[in-house]
Design an enzyme around this catalytic site. Structure first.
Site, short mmCIF file in Angstrom:
data_model
loop_
_atom_site.label_atom_id
_atom_site.label_comp_id
_atom_site.label_asym_id
_atom_site.label_seq_id
_atom_site.Cartn_x
_atom_site.Cartn_y
_atom_site.Cartn_z
N ASN A 35 28.81 28.08 46.41
CA ASN A 35 29.36 29.24 45.72
C ASN A 35 28.38 29.59 44.61
OD1 ASN A 35 30.84 31.07 44.19
ND2 ASN A 35 32.28 29.54 43.40
N GLU A 77 44.78 50.62 33.20
CA GLU A 77 45.27 49.48 33.97
C GLU A 77 46.12 49.95 35.16
OE1 GLU A 77 44.51 46.55 34.31
OE2 GLU A 77 46.24 45.53 35.16
N HIS A 87 38.73 67.88 29.12
CA HIS A 87 37.26 67.91 29.20
C HIS A 87 36.76 67.50 30.59
CE1 HIS A 87 37.25 68.66 24.94
NE2 HIS A 87 38.10 67.67 24.80
N CYS A 106 33.76 32.86 46.65
CA CYS A 106 33.66 31.71 47.54
C CYS A 106 34.52 30.55 47.06
CB CYS A 106 32.22 31.22 47.61
SG CYS A 106 31.08 32.45 48.19
N GLU A 121 42.95 49.16 43.35
CA GLU A 121 42.67 47.82 43.87
C GLU A 121 43.43 47.54 45.16
OE1 GLU A 121 42.01 44.42 40.54
OE2 GLU A 121 43.91 45.46 40.38
C1 G6P Z 1 38.39 40.25 39.09
C2 G6P Z 1 39.88 40.22 39.35
C3 G6P Z 1 40.62 41.00 38.26
C4 G6P Z 1 40.25 40.46 36.89
C5 G6P Z 1 38.74 40.43 36.67
C6 G6P Z 1 38.38 39.63 35.43
O1 G6P Z 1 37.91 41.54 39.26
O2 G6P Z 1 40.17 40.77 40.62
O3 G6P Z 1 42.00 40.89 38.47
O4 G6P Z 1 40.85 41.26 35.91
O5 G6P Z 1 38.08 39.79 37.77
O6 G6P Z 1 38.75 38.30 35.65
P1 G6P Z 1 39.14 37.26 34.55
O7 G6P Z 1 39.53 36.03 35.31
O8 G6P Z 1 37.91 37.05 33.72
O9 G6P Z 1 40.25 37.82 33.76
#
Ligand code: G6P
Length: 613
Positions: free
Chosen positions: A100, A486, A509, A2, A493
């Site tokens: 939020n 990653e 495995h 939000c 994503e």
């Molecule tokens: C969300 C975002 C990610 C990010 C994660 C952790 O899922 O979409 O891109 O890696 O949050 O966020 P931060 O701001 O703590 O790195």
């Protein structure tokens, strides 16, 4: 998640608020709304979908007024529709709120309010809060700020809220606990937002609202802050370093591709003033100021979510290799609830791009309560995590707008590598010659990234071949196992293709059962680090007819010949391969998503800054 925007001043609020909502679109949302006060009316307009849908809805309505609040909602309680969108009116329609966060005890509060004759239109916890504020205000005959304060004392949960009152067109009352909130201080005007992006266009003077603080923004008056337990606070004005250019696409079709291409620069920015190649030295002030703690640490616990967690895993490999300190890498959401053993001589490193992730913030609080030293690695200057840690290091990657993290990831890995090298040198666990070699090579990475980015068109071309795929497997070993995780995360994503990252040898495995001629398998197979072992893993895939996409070191013909597609990266130190190998994986995910017609910068259901648990 939000997004909150507010304005009070002499200008028309509507265009400022709409622009603000557009700046916050990157956070992820599914509906939007606005409330404006004009001529004794409190007008609320809401729409499901994008901010553009709200603009269309409000087109022929009264959008005048120089006070207002606006919101982008990421659904928690109740589906994303117009009724559940914010702002919410109170029963009398004299008050409106945006919120939020999550009010955890909303059900109990709602039952109590029903007994007092309150009825509810939406499924949200937010509507319960505004009814409660109205009930408290009427029954105690107090002003809005006091009613907010009294009501919040009954609330369990997290919130950033802004409330306006039909008959008080000169005041916005806002408050926060857990969820972020920033006030912009202009000439005879105030701005309010979840982060600084909607504010920077108008002023670079900001006040970060602290936890459990209530702020009153009044026309032609000084900002007033008090805590929910009624302690007056003096607002501390800070200067924003961000620029407007950083928030624009700068000619690129999406923020994500802009941010991928920014990496040679953002990496240099992360190292600026820290890595001195001429003097062969690294200086991180957060380390120097707390050298004793690092040198005596018995254990380092890294806590993070999402991409930041992957960076943390790479940090674990580097810290254990160079500094010989045991490292554990924890998902913040698990760590905070699983009663972990934390000792006073442990160091907890919290990694977060946004610095606002609710679970990581809670993990920091837990570690603090158990006496650990907490070091933050964050990108957003002034965010909650850097303000709640003992020391730390900013990644300086600049604002990251694309939901899929790219440049923040490589900057986090860079900072962790610098930290590991510094501890190792100071502890004497890393030989001076190795230290110098790696420092020199770290300085060369931005140039190598530039060379790598010239392959963008070729990657775009072959990415088209894979838009049919339903599944992908990503494999890597050692430092490149987290890179495989990653790479898989990037793809799922933004392209909605299911992808799994695995340690290459672990494939036997389980995932090997999935391999067929239809399964693309991305293998990170650089010459540095367990090369022969990875080649054997590639043979195992090939024997089962999997399609191999390999990330290889320039000049490697062996893996190239085994692969259906291969992308070369410049040769580098094993510990630095992730900084280069991540880039083709980011580009591949991007191009596959673009060809599939996905909304790359705002993928469905995802939020950039996850401010609720
Ligand atoms: C969300 C975002 C990610 C990010 C994660 C952790 O899922 O979409 O891109 O890696 O949050 O966020 P931060 O701001 O703590 O790195």
């Amino acid at each position: 998640m939000c997004g909150i925007v507010g304005y009070i001043g002499k200008q028309q609020a509507y265009p400022i608020l709409i622009k603000g909502l557009q700046r916050l679109e990157y956070r992820g949302y599914d509906s939007a709304g606005i409330a404006l006060i004009n001529n004794g009316n409190l007008n609320v307009y809401k729409a499901k979908g994008k901010v553009a849908d709200l603009v269309q809805f409000a087109e022929k309505k009264d959008i005048t007024g120089n006070i207002g609040i606006a919101h982008t909602r990421w659904a928690t309680h109740g589906e994303p529709n117009q009724v559940n969108a914010h702002p919410h009116y109170s029963q009398s329609e004299e008050l409106a709120i945006i919120h939020n966060g999550i009010i955890e005890n909303y059900a109990v509060l709602k039952e109590g309010l029903k007994e007092h004759g309150y009825t509810f239109n939406s499924d949200t916890d937010t509507e319960v809060l505004i009814q409660l504020i109205e009930y408290v205000k009427k029954s105690n005959q107090v002003d809005l700020a006091t009613a907010v304060q009294l009501a919040l004392n009954q609330v369990v949960g997290a919130y950033a809220i802004a409330v306006i009152e039909k008959n008080k067109p000169d005041t916005i009352v806002a408050a926060r606990k857990g969820s972020p909130l920033v006030v912009g201080v202009g000439e005879d005007e105030y701005f309010l937002a979840s982060d600084a992006t909607p504010i920077i266009e108008f002023t670079n003077k900001v006040v970060y609202v602290g936890d459990e603080e209530i702020v009153t923004l009044e026309r032609d008056k000084e900002l007033r802050i008090k805590t929910i337990s009624n302690v007056e606070k003096t607002p501390e004005i800070k200067k924003l370093e961000m620029t407007l250019n950083q928030l624009e696409k700068g000619g690129y079709p999406h923020f994500m591709i802009k941010e991928i291409f920014e990496q040679p620069k953002t990496l240099s920015d992360s190292m600026r003033g820290r890595v001195n190649v001429e003097e062969n030295n690294i200086t991180l002030s957060g380390f120097i100021d707390n050298k004793g703690k690092f040198l005596n640490a018995k254990r380092i616990i890294i806590t993070a979510c999402g991409t930041s967690w992957h960076a943390g895993l790479i940090g674990m490999y580097a810290i254990e290799e160079f500094a010989r300190i045991p490292v554990e890498v924890e998902y913040s959401s698990e760590f905070r609830y699983r009663k972990p053993v934390i000792n006073k001589d442990d160091i907890v490193i919290a990694i977060s791009q946004s610095g606002e992730t609710a679970d990581t913030l809670a993990a920091v609080e837990l570690a603090r309560s158990q006496g650990a030293f907490i070091f933050g690695i964050c990108n957003v200057v002034g965010a909650s995590i850097p303000r709640n840690t003992d020391s730390g290091c900013y990644t300086h990657a600049g604002p990251e707008i694309g939901v899929a993290s790219t440049k923040a990831f490589t900057a986090q890995v860079t900072v962790l590598t610098m930290l590991a090298l510094m501890i190792g040198r100071e502890k004497g666990t890393l030989h001076q010659d190795r230290y110098l070699q790696i420092v020199q090579e770290l300085g060369r990475i931005p140039e190598k990234m530039k060379m790598l980015l010239t392959q963008n068109d070729a990657i775009a071309q072959f990415a088209k071949t894979f838009t049919y795929a339903q599944n992908f497997i990503y494999l890597g070993r050692g430092y490149n196992f987290p890179v495989a995780l990653e790479g898989a995360l990037k793809l799922k994503e933004i392209s909605y293709i299911h992808a799994e990252g695995y340690p290459a040898a672990e494939m036997k495995h389980g995932p090997i059962a999935l391999i067929s001629h239809e399964m693309p398998v991305v293998v990170i197979a650089p010459s540095a680090g367990m090369y022969e072992k990875v080649v054997s893993n590639i043979q195992e895939i090939k024997a089962r007819k999997g399609k191999i996409i390999s990330i290889i070191t320039e000049g490697d013909v062996v893996v190239k010949n085994l692969s259906d597609y291969s992308i070369s990266i410049p040769d580098t130190e094993e510990c630095l391969v992730p900084l280069l190998a991540a880039i083709p994986l980011q580009l591949m995910a991007y191009h596959i998503a673009v060809v599939k017609g996905c909304d790359v910068d705002q993928p469905r259901n995802l939020a950039k800054s996850v401010t609720v648990e």
